[in-house]
Design a protein around this motif. Structure first.
Motif, PDB file in Angstrom:
ATOM      1  N   LEU A  79       0.824  -1.201   0.000  1.00 52.43           N
ATOM      2  CA  LEU A  79       0.000   0.000   0.000  1.00 52.43           C
ATOM      3  C   LEU A  79       0.865   1.261   0.000  1.00 52.43           C
ATOM      4  O   LEU A  79       0.565   2.247  -0.671  1.00 52.43           O
ATOM      5  N   THR A  80       1.961   1.222   0.759  1.00 49.44           N
ATOM      6  CA  THR A  80       2.875   2.366   0.800  1.00 49.44           C
ATOM      7  C   THR A  80       3.412   2.676  -0.591  1.00 49.44           C
ATOM      8  O   THR A  80       3.476   3.838  -1.007  1.00 49.44           O
ATOM      9  N   SER A 111      -1.191  -1.929   7.571  1.00 52.26           N
ATOM     10  CA  SER A 111      -1.420  -0.653   6.886  1.00 52.26           C
ATOM     11  C   SER A 111      -2.817  -0.614   6.264  1.00 52.26           C
ATOM     12  O   SER A 111      -3.382   0.454   6.052  1.00 52.26           O
ATOM     13  N   PHE A 171       0.729   4.307  -2.637  1.00 52.65           N
ATOM     14  CA  PHE A 171       0.567   5.709  -2.271  1.00 52.65           C
ATOM     15  C   PHE A 171       1.668   6.560  -2.874  1.00 52.65           C
ATOM     16  O   PHE A 171       1.432   7.637  -3.420  1.00 52.65           O
ATOM     17  N   LEU A 172       2.906   6.054  -2.773  1.00 57.04           N
ATOM     18  CA  LEU A 172       4.030   6.802  -3.309  1.00 57.04           C
ATOM     19  C   LEU A 172       3.868   7.050  -4.803  1.00 57.04           C
ATOM     20  O   LEU A 172       4.125   8.134  -5.300  1.00 57.04           O
ATOM     21  N   SER A 190       3.226  15.268   0.426  1.00 56.32           N
ATOM     22  CA  SER A 190       2.935  13.841   0.284  1.00 56.32           C
ATOM     23  C   SER A 190       4.187  12.988   0.115  1.00 56.32           C
ATOM     24  O   SER A 190       4.404  12.028   0.854  1.00 56.32           O
ATOM     25  N   THR A 191       5.040  13.327  -0.857  1.00 52.94           N
ATOM     26  CA  THR A 191       6.171  12.436  -1.125  1.00 52.94           C
ATOM     27  C   THR A 191       7.053  12.249   0.103  1.00 52.94           C
ATOM     28  O   THR A 191       7.402  11.124   0.474  1.00 52.94           O
ATOM     29  N   MET A 223       7.264   7.358   6.000  1.00 53.52           N
ATOM     30  CA  MET A 223       6.416   6.221   6.384  1.00 53.52           C
ATOM     31  C   MET A 223       7.039   4.908   5.914  1.00 53.52           C
ATOM     32  O   MET A 223       7.132   3.937   6.679  1.00 53.52           O
ATOM     33  N   ALA A 224       7.497   4.910   4.659  1.00 58.21           N
ATOM     34  CA  ALA A 224       8.115   3.693   4.128  1.00 58.21           C
ATOM     35  C   ALA A 224       9.324   3.311   4.972  1.00 58.21           C
ATOM     36  O   ALA A 224       9.518   2.144   5.325  1.00 58.21           O
ATOM     37  N   TYR A 232       5.286  10.127   2.777  1.00 54.73           N
ATOM     38  CA  TYR A 232       5.202   8.711   2.423  1.00 54.73           C
ATOM     39  C   TYR A 232       6.564   8.038   2.487  1.00 54.73           C
ATOM     40  O   TYR A 232       6.686   6.867   2.862  1.00 54.73           O
ATOM     41  N   PHE A 247       0.180   9.202  -5.234  1.00 58.45           N
ATOM     42  CA  PHE A 247       0.125  10.528  -4.631  1.00 58.45           C
ATOM     43  C   PHE A 247       1.460  11.252  -4.668  1.00 58.45           C
ATOM     44  O   PHE A 247       1.502  12.481  -4.669  1.00 58.45           O
ATOM     45  N   GLY A 248       2.546  10.467  -4.645  1.00 56.88           N
ATOM     46  CA  GLY A 248       3.852  11.092  -4.530  1.00 56.88           C
ATOM     47  C   GLY A 248       4.434  11.533  -5.863  1.00 56.88           C
ATOM     48  O   GLY A 248       4.977  12.620  -5.990  1.00 56.88           O
ATOM     49  N   SER A 267       4.110  15.130  -7.716  1.00 51.70           N
ATOM     50  CA  SER A 267       4.959  16.271  -7.372  1.00 51.70           C
ATOM     51  C   SER A 267       6.270  16.227  -8.153  1.00 51.70           C
ATOM     52  O   SER A 267       6.968  17.230  -8.256  1.00 51.70           O
TER      53      SER A 267
END
Lengths: 270, 225, 214
Positions: free
Chosen positions: B75-76, C155, B79-80, C179-180, C186-187, C183, B83-84, B87
């Motif tokens: 999931l991480t 998660s 998301f990266l 966000s980046t 978090m990772a 995350y 959503f990441g 940018s």
């Protein structure tokens, strides 16, 4: 206490009585109508080629194998089933276990419990099954270990012992239940040759002390020395039976002769 | 008991609304799973071979990739990517992001499966093949890889089943698959229990036959060892 | 900025660990129960156990969480997110652990059952005193691997608003729009938790394959 007659009756009643025992594994008939009776204190040896059914027969005596038909009596009691109103009812696990506690078995692969010490291996039967107090069981364990010559290994784990030592512990473990008879399933077949003697010595002593023993073995010399009776089996049936010197020196049946000549050529005793 | 009767007749009506929609979403789930599996299977092979490389740099990089990717939840990674990356200027639709994320994550696991497969073959096999004069590619192609394939198939099958279930996680980045559609429907109808049970049954209908096939495969392959 | 982010996420990591340990605890006990039920001589019981394992292993854990959190909520039973997560992962995990226990039990040498029977133990006594202690030791590495996997799967609980790492990170991003970076942190936190555990399990695997009982 008991009259002479009752005592005589008890000694006369066989410890093991096998009636028309038949065992099939699927389509294969491994035991084909065996009748056998073993008296108290008698030492009986079963010999024969592999596949003859001798191990299966032994395992039927303590119900590790369930007969397809026929009956097994131990100390006068029908094993594994009960006659109720004309039909046979299969006994529960608990009832069968209670009977098994009176029969000692020694396995070819020892089957010691690896996560328990020698002492715990020997004591777990008396404490958990016979519900004896731990102190009493421990004293018994020590006594039995001395008898098999391993008193110093009380706290060792099985993987620290040699094969011969493990088998001697296994014998002590079986004896701790104070069984009425002892079954030996090729007890020395997995041992390196130099370790066989120590186990046979223990078995010899047991025999001298009067224990009823049914032995499956390839050690013909030992069989001749210790047995009261030797039974030759082949293809699931008893072919010939008799006192050891008679059967080994003067076998009557041709199959017995063939088997003995094949086996005795290879293995020297000790 | 008109209460119960009413409930069941309503439910029957709703099911006729839900099921076609959910089935269509299930099709997306299958598509996502297939694409991600293909990505994982091929990229995983690349990584496995990279780890066997004689170049220290290549094998080390591959090893680091595997450790890092396996160390974080899938999931991480999703998301990266979803959503990441925007940018950094890379905007991917949710479905593609999910396929890439699940594929990259899966490649790390699959590469380990391949490594175990190749390593599980007796070295003697390779030496025997070389002894009769086979070149390295022939040894790989005729002797090693066919045997490795048999070792690798059941774990790959199990991975595929897991991947099918993991696609549900893509609903959390809004990818159009079965769980997202179920979620939308339950907020529309306020009947989450019924709807999620139906979607659960659909996942079961997809995964259980696969699981049975893998078990059968395991039994077949165990025989010829 | 960064230290605050890390602080928030680390606090959420506690919940992640709670979910992992709680789910694992439920799964360990329930899984053992199911593994034993599957060995029952009563046909119905064994089949039901088998169905449980098949169903819980063929449905995504996210859907199971939704059923427990939203589904039970519809029926009037509103669980706290953390409770729902632990329950969900526990029920799901029980199915996986039941299989692991099964492999462990089957790996115990058949002679152990026979030796226990030969000294008069019932099937239950043999299982409890002799077979299970050995089976659990064999099962420890797969159980460890499962635990590490559960740490990462926690998660998914973000979907039921359990205050674990991913949930905290998502909230932070809504507040800060970084966000980046968030995350990535978090990772890193997940990786720094799961990697040491993975190595521990791997060394456990190496050790237990050395001292195997016979």
């Amino acid at each position: 206490m008991q009259s002479q007659q009752t005592q005589a009756n008890e000694t006369a009643r066989p410890i093991v009585q096998i009636v028309k025992l038949q065992k099939d594994f699927g389509p294969v008939r491994v035991l084909d109508g065996i009748d056998l009776s073993v008296a108290k204190g008698e030492k009986v040896t079963l010999i024969g080629p592999s596949g003859s059914g001798k191990t299966t027969l032994l395992r039927c005596i303590n119900y590790l194998e369930v007969p397809t038909s026929g009956h097994v009596y131990v100390a006068g009691q029908l094993l594994g089933e009960q006659l109720e109103g004309g039909a046979y009812r299969r006994l529960s696990d608990r009832e069968i276990s209670r009977m098994r506690a009176q029969i000692g078995m020694v396995f070819q692969t020892f089957n010691l419990f690896p996560h328990l010490t020698v002492q715990q291996n020997i004591c777990i039967g008396p404490t958990k099954v016979l519900r004896q107090p731990p102190a009493e069981a421990k004293a018994l364990a020590l006594q039995l270990l001395e008898k098999v010559g391993l008193a110093d290994k009380l706290l060792a784990y099985p993987d620290q012992l040699s094969g011969g030592q493990r088998q001697r512990v296994a014998i002590a473990r079986a004896l701790a239940m104070r069984p009425q008879l002892m079954l030996f399933d090729e007890a020395t077949s997995s041992l390196d040759p130099e370790l066989v003697g120590e186990v046979l010595a223990v078995m010899r002593q047991l025999a001298r002390e009067g224990m009823t023993m049914i032995i499956v073995t390839h050690e013909m010399g030992f069989a001749e020395e210790v047995s009261d009776r030797v039974i030759f089996m082949d293809k699931g049936a008893i072919v010939e039976t008799g006192p050891p010197h008679e059967l080994f020196q003067h076998p009557r049946h041709p199959r017995t002769r063939d088997f003995l000549s094949a086996v005795l050529q290879k293995k020297p005793y000790r | 008991m008109s209460g119960w009767q009413g409930y069941f007749s309503d439910l029957w009506q709703y099911l006729q609304d839900w099921i076609p929609e959910l089935l269509q979403a299930a099709g997306n789930t299958l598509k996502m799973a297939v694409f991600a599996f293909l990505l994982a299977a091929t990229f995983g092979l690349v990584i496995a071979l990279a780890r066997l490389s004689r170049s220290r740099l290549v094998s080390r990089t591959a090893a680091v990739y595997v450790e890092l990717v396996r160390g974080a939840p899938a999931l991480t990674l999703l998301f990266l990517i979803y959503f990441g990356l925007p940018s950094a200027g890379i905007v991917l639709p949710a479905f593609q992001a999910a396929v890439i994320g699940l594929g990259l994550n899966g490649a790390a696991y699959v590469s380990e499966i391949y490594r175990a497969g190749i390593g599980g073959i007796d070295r003697g096999q390779r030496e025997a093949a070389q002894a009769i004069g086979m070149t390295y590619p022939k040894v790989m192609g005729y002797i090693i890889l066919p045997q490795a394939a048999r070792i690798v198939l059941p774990p790959l099958g199990n991975y595929a089943i897991g991947l099918l279930k993991d696609t549900s996680v893509a609903s959390l980045i809004g990818a159009p698959e079965l769980t997202l559609r179920a979620r939308d429907l339950s907020s529309e109808y306020f009947m989450p229990m019924e709807i999620y049970l139906v979607s659960g049954a659909m996942y079961f209908a997809m995964a259980a036959p696969l699981a049975a096939i893998v078990r059968w495969l395991e039994r077949r392959l165990r025989r010829g060892r | 900025m960064l230290p605050d982010i890390v602080a928030v996420l680390l606090r959420a990591a506690v919940t992640t660990i709670e979910i992992t340990l709680g789910g694992l605890a439920v799964a360990l006990v329930l899984g053992l129960l199911i593994a034993l039920l599957r060995r029952s001589h009563v046909r119905i019981v064994a089949v039901l156990g088998g169905i449980y394992v098949e169903v819980f292993r063929c449905v995504p854990v996210l859907v199971q969480l939704f059923i427990i959190y939203f589904g039970l909520g519809e029926l009037g039973l509103r669980l706290a997110p953390l409770t729902a997560a632990i329950l969900g992962f526990g029920l799901n995990g029980a199915a996986y652990l039941a299989e692991i226990y099964r492999s462990g039990i089957e790996a115990v040498h058949k002679g152990q059952f026979e030796a226990a029977a030969a000294i008069g133990m019932t099937r239950g006594q043999a299982m409890w005193w002799i077979v299970l202690p050995q089976a659990v030791r064999i099962a420890l590495p797969p159980i460890g691997n499962y635990g590490v996997g559960l740490l990462k799967d926690s998660s998914i609980a973000v979907a039921v608003a359990a205050p674990e790492i991913t949930f905290a990170a998502t909230n932070l991003i809504n507040e800060t729009y970084l966000s980046t970076q968030i995350y990535l942190v978090m990772a890193l936190i997940y990786i720094s938790m799961s990697l040491p555990l993975s190595y521990a399990v791997r060394s456990l695997e190496a050790r237990s394959s050395r001292g195997r009982a016979r």
